[in-house]
Write a protein that holds these residues in place. Structure first.
Motif, PDB file in Angstrom:
ATOM      1  N   ALA A  76       0.835  -1.208   0.000  1.00 46.54           N
ATOM      2  CA  ALA A  76       0.000   0.000   0.000  1.00 46.54           C
ATOM      3  C   ALA A  76       0.870   1.258   0.000  1.00 46.54           C
ATOM      4  CB  ALA A  76      -0.933  -0.013   1.206  1.00 46.54           C
ATOM      5  N   TYR A  77       1.946   1.236   0.766  1.00 44.35           N
ATOM      6  CA  TYR A  77       2.837   2.406   0.814  1.00 44.35           C
ATOM      7  C   TYR A  77       3.526   2.607  -0.541  1.00 44.35           C
ATOM      8  CZ  TYR A  77       2.604   3.909   5.702  1.00 44.35           C
ATOM      9  OH  TYR A  77       2.192   4.444   6.888  1.00 44.35           O
ATOM     10  N   ARG A  78       3.992   1.512  -1.135  1.00 43.36           N
ATOM     11  CA  ARG A  78       4.664   1.648  -2.435  1.00 43.36           C
ATOM     12  C   ARG A  78       3.691   2.234  -3.459  1.00 43.36           C
ATOM     13  NH1 ARG A  78       9.225   0.403  -4.403  1.00 43.36           N
ATOM     14  NH2 ARG A  78       9.885  -1.019  -2.767  1.00 43.36           N
ATOM     15  N   ALA A  79       2.444   1.722  -3.437  1.00 43.30           N
ATOM     16  CA  ALA A  79       1.451   2.182  -4.424  1.00 43.30           C
ATOM     17  C   ALA A  79       1.165   3.672  -4.249  1.00 43.30           C
ATOM     18  CB  ALA A  79       0.164   1.363  -4.276  1.00 43.30           C
ATOM     19  N   ALA A  80       0.940   4.110  -3.013  1.00 44.26           N
ATOM     20  CA  ALA A  80       0.486   5.499  -2.786  1.00 44.26           C
ATOM     21  C   ALA A  80       1.629   6.504  -2.845  1.00 44.26           C
ATOM     22  CB  ALA A  80      -0.213   5.597  -1.439  1.00 44.26           C
ATOM     23  N   TYR A  81       2.780   6.150  -2.283  1.00 43.61           N
ATOM     24  CA  TYR A  81       3.825   7.173  -2.093  1.00 43.61           C
ATOM     25  C   TYR A  81       4.936   7.124  -3.138  1.00 43.61           C
ATOM     26  CZ  TYR A  81       1.392   7.496   2.348  1.00 43.61           C
ATOM     27  OH  TYR A  81       0.407   7.640   3.291  1.00 43.61           O
ATOM     28  N   VAL A  82       5.155   5.940  -3.726  1.00 36.13           N
ATOM     29  CA  VAL A  82       6.235   5.823  -4.719  1.00 36.13           C
ATOM     30  C   VAL A  82       5.652   5.755  -6.135  1.00 36.13           C
ATOM     31  CG1 VAL A  82       8.218   4.444  -5.492  1.00 36.13           C
ATOM     32  CG2 VAL A  82       7.743   4.684  -3.032  1.00 36.13           C
ATOM     33  N   ALA A  83       4.724   4.803  -6.360  1.00 39.02           N
ATOM     34  CA  ALA A  83       4.237   4.580  -7.726  1.00 39.02           C
ATOM     35  C   ALA A  83       3.290   5.687  -8.188  1.00 39.02           C
ATOM     36  CB  ALA A  83       3.550   3.215  -7.807  1.00 39.02           C
ATOM     37  N   ALA A  84       2.316   6.075  -7.341  1.00 43.22           N
ATOM     38  CA  ALA A  84       1.285   7.024  -7.791  1.00 43.22           C
ATOM     39  C   ALA A  84       1.873   8.385  -8.207  1.00 43.22           C
ATOM     40  CB  ALA A  84       0.207   7.189  -6.718  1.00 43.22           C
ATOM     41  N   PRO A  85       2.804   8.969  -7.428  1.00 44.48           N
ATOM     42  CA  PRO A  85       3.370  10.250  -7.886  1.00 44.48           C
ATOM     43  C   PRO A  85       4.084  10.134  -9.233  1.00 44.48           C
ATOM     44  CG  PRO A  85       3.808   9.930  -5.553  1.00 44.48           C
ATOM     45  CD  PRO A  85       3.252   8.634  -6.073  1.00 44.48           C
ATOM     46  N   ALA A  86       4.704   8.974  -9.491  1.00 42.75           N
ATOM     47  CA  ALA A  86       5.388   8.797 -10.786  1.00 42.75           C
ATOM     48  C   ALA A  86       4.363   8.762 -11.919  1.00 42.75           C
ATOM     49  CB  ALA A  86       6.219   7.511 -10.762  1.00 42.75           C
ATOM     50  N   VAL A  87       3.236   8.065 -11.697  1.00 45.42           N
ATOM     51  CA  VAL A  87       2.176   8.022 -12.715  1.00 45.42           C
ATOM     52  C   VAL A  87       1.627   9.435 -12.945  1.00 45.42           C
ATOM     53  CG1 VAL A  87      -0.190   7.202 -13.145  1.00 45.42           C
ATOM     54  CG2 VAL A  87       1.554   5.620 -12.249  1.00 45.42           C
ATOM     55  N   LEU A  88       1.423  10.162 -11.858  1.00 43.74           N
ATOM     56  CA  LEU A  88       0.897  11.528 -11.963  1.00 43.74           C
ATOM     57  C   LEU A  88       1.832  12.407 -12.792  1.00 43.74           C
ATOM     58  CD1 LEU A  88      -1.184  13.679 -10.957  1.00 43.74           C
ATOM     59  CD2 LEU A  88       0.344  14.051  -9.018  1.00 43.74           C
ATOM     60  N   ASP A 137      12.832  11.263  -1.204  1.00 50.82           N
ATOM     61  CA  ASP A 137      14.029  11.505  -2.014  1.00 50.82           C
ATOM     62  C   ASP A 137      13.670  11.760  -3.472  1.00 50.82           C
ATOM     63  OD1 ASP A 137      15.725  11.404   0.134  1.00 50.82           O
ATOM     64  OD2 ASP A 137      16.293   9.295  -0.136  1.00 50.82           O
ATOM     65  N   ALA A 138      12.668  11.009  -3.976  1.00 57.49           N
ATOM     66  CA  ALA A 138      12.230  11.225  -5.366  1.00 57.49           C
ATOM     67  C   ALA A 138      11.638  12.632  -5.496  1.00 57.49           C
ATOM     68  CB  ALA A 138      11.202  10.165  -5.763  1.00 57.49           C
ATOM     69  N   ALA A 139      10.859  13.050  -4.507  1.00 58.10           N
ATOM     70  CA  ALA A 139      10.249  14.396  -4.543  1.00 58.10           C
ATOM     71  C   ALA A 139      11.343  15.471  -4.538  1.00 58.10           C
ATOM     72  CB  ALA A 139       9.306  14.573  -3.358  1.00 58.10           C
ATOM     73  N   LEU A 140      12.341  15.287  -3.684  1.00 60.07           N
ATOM     74  CA  LEU A 140      13.416  16.288  -3.591  1.00 60.07           C
ATOM     75  C   LEU A 140      14.193  16.356  -4.905  1.00 60.07           C
ATOM     76  CD1 LEU A 140      14.631  15.511   0.049  1.00 60.07           C
ATOM     77  CD2 LEU A 140      13.356  17.530  -0.716  1.00 60.07           C
ATOM     78  N   ARG A 141      14.388  15.204  -5.550  1.00 59.72           N
ATOM     79  CA  ARG A 141      15.093  15.206  -6.850  1.00 59.72           C
ATOM     80  C   ARG A 141      14.300  15.974  -7.903  1.00 59.72           C
ATOM     81  NH1 ARG A 141      16.393   9.869  -5.471  1.00 59.72           N
ATOM     82  NH2 ARG A 141      14.687   9.059  -6.745  1.00 59.72           N
ATOM     83  N   ARG A 142      12.958  15.954  -7.774  1.00 54.87           N
ATOM     84  CA  ARG A 142      12.122  16.718  -8.725  1.00 54.87           C
ATOM     85  C   ARG A 142      12.115  18.204  -8.399  1.00 54.87           C
ATOM     86  NH1 ARG A 142       8.190  12.599  -7.577  1.00 54.87           N
ATOM     87  NH2 ARG A 142       6.944  14.031  -6.345  1.00 54.87           N
TER      88      ARG A 142
END
Ligand SMILES: NC(=O)c1ccc[n+]([C@@H]2O[C@H](COP(=O)([O-])OP(=O)(O)OC[C@H]3O[C@@H](n4cnc5c(N)ncnc54)[C@H](OP(=O)(O)O)[C@@H]3O)[C@@H](O)[C@H]2O)c1
Length: 283
Positions: A76-88, A137-142
């Motif tokens: 659930a965490y991977r889906a909401a916090y890692v995967a979903a922002p990338a799809v967005l 970390d992904a957010a900060l890189r963006r």
């Protein structure tokens, strides 16, 4: 005025969207369900776990990501916090000028009662904490700003008050720190960050008043007019959990609406008269 997309228009996202509409911004609210959106918000219905459901998205100046996980599992965490922002982000027609991503103080692994600041590098102790850090970390890189929230309470989020009333709150580690933030501060601070010309990379959304859990439960019991269980009289200093320090929000010049949960919960109780002592006590 800005065009704003709120991805995850739930408890915090909707309050931010409501405030942004009142300030005159053009607001789009993305959520999966037909759940309510504040007046004036344009609905975008999409499930970011299923890219084929994502319609064409508007070009916006500001983006808030306030997605919530469906449970406390790794999946659930991977889906909401890692995967979903990338799809967005893959679906956005252009990179927004400003992005704020909501994270959680749960990213910290620290459990010795010590202080954590916005510039303290988290060392997650759990798989879900590690996924939060991966998302940060992904957010900060963006180039996004990360807003790490403490435990959210507010109108409609009164689970702890109900557990104090029925006595079930008095379990677990009473020597642990509780770190809290009122929903209105979480939302207003996120909006403050979106409008800020140069937000810092990480900000802690927590009030000024971290409190030992036992002290919190005693104060809420008093507020609710219910009996405190018989416990050893001495209150040891918290030796577990962590104390979330909010210097970063004061450095920004953000004025807390509810600097302490003490007055914050009193305000919540006024919005929930059914929980007030006169409503819950036998005649
Ligand atoms: N609760 C706390 O005490 C706490 C503490 C620290 C940090 N946080 C963080 O604060 C953030 C906001 O919390 P909240 O209480 O406002 O959460 P919430 O009320 O559960 O709202 C989450 C929103 O995300 C949407 N969503 C989830 N998965 C989606 C998907 N795959 N596609 C599209 N939309 C999706 C939900 O849509 P639907 O409702 O339509 O399904 C909902 O609108 C979360 O990131 C949470 O982890 C919470």
């Amino acid at each position: 005025m800005a065009r704003l997309l709120v991805a995850g228009c739930g408890y915090v996202g909707s309050e931010l969207a409501r405030r942004a509409v009142l300030e005159g911004h053009e607001v789009f609210g993305l959520r999966r369900s037909e759940g309510p959106l504040p007046p004036g918000v344009t609905r975008i219905r999409a499930d970011l776990a299923r890219p084929e459901t994502v319609p064409s998205l508007p070009e916006v100046d500001w983006l808030l990501i306030a997605l919530g996980a469906d449970g406390r599992t790794e999946a659930a965490y991977r889906a909401a916090y890692v995967a979903a922002p990338a799809v967005l982000h893959a679906a956005l027609p252009a990179k927004p000028q400003r992005e704020v991503v909501i994270s959680s103080a749960g990213v910290f692994g620290r459990d010795d009662g010590g202080d954590v600041f916005a510039d303290t590098r988290p060392a997650p102790a759990t798989a879900t904490g590690a996924l939060l850090l991966e998302a940060e970390d992904a957010a900060l890189r963006r180039g996004a700003a990360v807003l790490r929230l403490a435990g959210i309470y507010g109108p409609g989020r009164v689970g702890l008050l109900r557990r104090v009333l029925d006595g079930s709150a008095w379990t677990g580690r009473l020597t642990s720190w509780s770190n809290l933030v009122h929903r209105d501060d979480a939302a207003a601070l996120a909006l403050h960050l979106l409008a800020h010309p140069a937000p810092p990379p990480v900000v802690h959304g927590a009030d000024d008043d971290p409190v030992p859990r036992r002290v919190l439960l005693e104060a809420l019991s008093e507020l609710l007019g219910c009996v405190v269980p018989d416990l050893p009289p001495q209150i040891p200093a918290p030796s577990d959990g962590k104390r979330v320090r909010n210097r970063s929000l004061h450095d920004l010049g953000y004025p807390l609406l509810h600097p302490s949960w003490r007055a914050g919960y009193r305000a919540v109780l006024e919005q929930h008269p059914e929980l007030a002592p006169s409503a819950t006590q036998e005649p």
